[in-house]
Structure formats: C-alpha cells, structure tokens
Design an enzyme around this catalytic site. Structure first.
Site, PDB file in Angstrom:
ATOM      1  N   TYR A   2       0.829  -1.205   0.000  1.00  0.00           N
ATOM      2  CA  TYR A   2       0.000   0.000   0.000  1.00  0.00           C
ATOM      3  C   TYR A   2       0.862   1.252   0.000  1.00  0.00           C
ATOM      4  O   TYR A   2       2.061   1.206   0.257  1.00  0.00           O
ATOM      5  CB  TYR A   2      -0.945   0.006   1.200  1.00  0.00           C
ATOM      6  N   LYS A  62       6.548  -2.028   1.941  1.00  0.00           N
ATOM      7  CA  LYS A  62       5.368  -1.405   2.558  1.00  0.00           C
ATOM      8  C   LYS A  62       4.155  -2.310   2.374  1.00  0.00           C
ATOM      9  O   LYS A  62       3.286  -2.071   1.516  1.00  0.00           O
ATOM     10  CB  LYS A  62       5.129  -0.010   1.979  1.00  0.00           C
ATOM     11  N   GLU A 100      11.732   2.343  14.494  1.00  0.00           N
ATOM     12  CA  GLU A 100      10.849   3.388  13.968  1.00  0.00           C
ATOM     13  C   GLU A 100       9.587   3.452  14.812  1.00  0.00           C
ATOM     14  O   GLU A 100       9.400   2.655  15.731  1.00  0.00           O
ATOM     15  CB  GLU A 100      10.517   3.124  12.501  1.00  0.00           C
ATOM     16  N   LEU A 138      11.140   1.216   7.209  1.00  0.00           N
ATOM     17  CA  LEU A 138      10.560   1.641   5.944  1.00  0.00           C
ATOM     18  C   LEU A 138      11.380   2.784   5.361  1.00  0.00           C
ATOM     19  O   LEU A 138      11.800   3.685   6.088  1.00  0.00           O
ATOM     20  CB  LEU A 138       9.115   2.105   6.151  1.00  0.00           C
TER      21      LEU A 138
END
Length: 284
Positions: free
Chosen positions: A33, A148, A180, A204
C-alpha cells in the site's frame, strides 16, 4: 456523504465496492500500500510514492497492474469526485483472488492483482502541529519492514498500547536500538545534529524521510544516520517523527521523560515549515 472509491478500473460508491473473499490481501496480507497526502487539491510527493510502490511490488514478485501515469490520473479523479482539498489517498494492491485458499503464490497467468483506492478528507491537515508523547515497545515485526505491506497488526497493537498508557504513539526497539514508530520514521536532535537510523531492511524507506533529510542538508543542518537507544533519545534536546500524513511532528515526551520542557523543538518546527513550503511547490 458517500465516497466514490476505485476498484479494479471502476469508480464506485463505497457502498457498492466489492472484492473476493479469496483475495490474498484479505487472507494472507499479501498486499502492498501507499498513502499520499493531498494539500490544496494536489498530491504531495506523488512520484516518490509511485516509485516505492514499484519497489514493494517487485520485492514480492508481484505484477504491477497500473502505470504511473494512469495511477496519477486515478488519484486526480478521486480528488475531483470527492471534493478533497486536504486529506489522504490510500492505495492498496494485492496479488489478487485465487480460485481457493493456498499458501503458495498462484500462477501469475491465473490471477490478476486487485487495485483499490479511496480518499480521506482531513481539513486542516497541514496546520495541525500536535506535540506528541510516545512510549517504547519491543519490535517483534517480520524482518522486511522496507517493503510497505499491509501487515500492520502489530503497529496497530502498538498504537493501542500507547493509547492505554496515555500517549500518542509508540517507538519500537530491537536489540536495544530504536527502529521506527508504529507508522513513521523517527529522529532525535542533540547539539543541533539530527540523528536517525540508516536505511536497511529494518525500517521503511520513508518518502517524507528522504525529502526532510535532503531539505535539512540544504539548510546546512548536520545529519547523522546511525542507531540510537531510547535512553539517548530521552537525553536528546528534541525529537520528532516524519510520515506522509503527519509531515514533521515534534515529540515532547518519551516514556516518562519530557524533552525540551515539554515544548516542540526548534529544529522540528523549522523542518516542518521547510517541508510543507517545498512540497507544495512540486505538488501535482
């Protein structure tokens, strides 16, 4: 108001949108996505999101069913149909619906990817600066966070852990170092230096992250890409995170330790201002 959404080439009322119960995105989280921000009716950093989408699909050996040009047109049409001035566009591509449930990937010649997009209207998106409180939690996600994918259950659980603790978000920690946030890249500032974890499979590859670091260097700010601990973050001068939907957001508390007297830091606020100014110049 009923939104118009996009499903496999059709623009439909959201109440009429359908996908198969055998879709692998639903059964296996076998999908990727992207989320693109809309400001002033235009997409922010669209090219970056389109390129990362291609990479995510490639890493999963998934066919790319839509060209960048056609994808941009779909984004623009959804913005027009739904009257979005400020908000988000969510895009998801799954491997598609096989004839039955099976762990093995179906033959690409026998299945077509499922493409879904929808909008979210968020007036005031760019004006909202909310000092954030975060907690630290163990990072127990799978090892390919650079892709992702829609495997977001643990990040969702992390946000609920934060909510239960009276905080806004959680920073994840692996082998003693911060990776993260639940849905963002994270940074600390010490003695004027911006510190953030280097790119790898562990985090990411944020589109906003890349832009913010580029703008920081152009503004003569010092940037160091390296691991840091929660303890180091708690002793930093300030902290912040970046994402497509939050842009640059200051962090004023990590676990039980306040930073900067509980006020947003100067570096974070300046980077947010620069990012929004520069991104609007290249919006499409």
């Amino acid at each position: 108001m009923t939104r118009t959404v996009y499903v496999n080439g059709e623009y439909l009322p959201e109440t009429e949108a359908r996908i198969s119960i055998f879709d692998r995105g639903f059964l296996f989280a076998d999908a990727v996505y992207e989320v693109t921000s809309v400001l002033g009716g235009k997409m922010i950093a669209f090219d970056g999101h389109a390129e990362r989408l291609k990479r995510s699909l490639s890493e999963l050996d998934m066919d790319n069913p839509i060209s960048t040009e056609d994808l941009l047109e779909v984004h623009r049409e959804l913005v027009r149909l739904n009257g979005i001035d400020e908000g988000l566009i969510y895009l998801q591509i799954s491997r598609g619906a096989a004839s039955d449930r099976d762990f093995a990937f179906p033959d690409p010649d026998e299945v077509k990817p499922t493409v879904v997009l929808f909008t979210q209207s968020k007036p005031g998106l760019a004006e909202t600066v909310r000092p954030m409180k975060v907690i630290s939690i163990d990072d127990i996600r799978w090892g390919r966070r650079d892709i992702k994918t829609v495997q977001l259950l643990y990040p969702s659980m992390g946000k609920m852990m934060a909510k239960a603790a009276g905080a806004d978000d959680a920073w994840m920690v692996e082998d003693g170092y911060v990776t993260e946030g639940t849905s963002n890249n994270v940074y600390i500032v010490k003695d004027g230096k911006i510190i953030t974890r280097a790119l790898s499979n562990d985090i990411l590859h944020g589109i906003t992250r890349a832009a913010v670091l580029r703008y920081a260097e152009e503004a003569q700010m010092e940037v160091e890409e390296r691991n840091f601990t929660i303890e180091e973050a708690q002793n930093a001068d300030e902290a912040f995170f970046t994402s497509a939907s939050a842009f640059v957001m200051p962090v004023v508390q990590i676990d039980d330790k306040k930073l900067g007297g509980g006020e947003p830091g100067r570096v974070a606020l300046r980077l947010r201002e620069i990012y929004l100014d520069e991104s609007l110049k290249t919006a499409v």
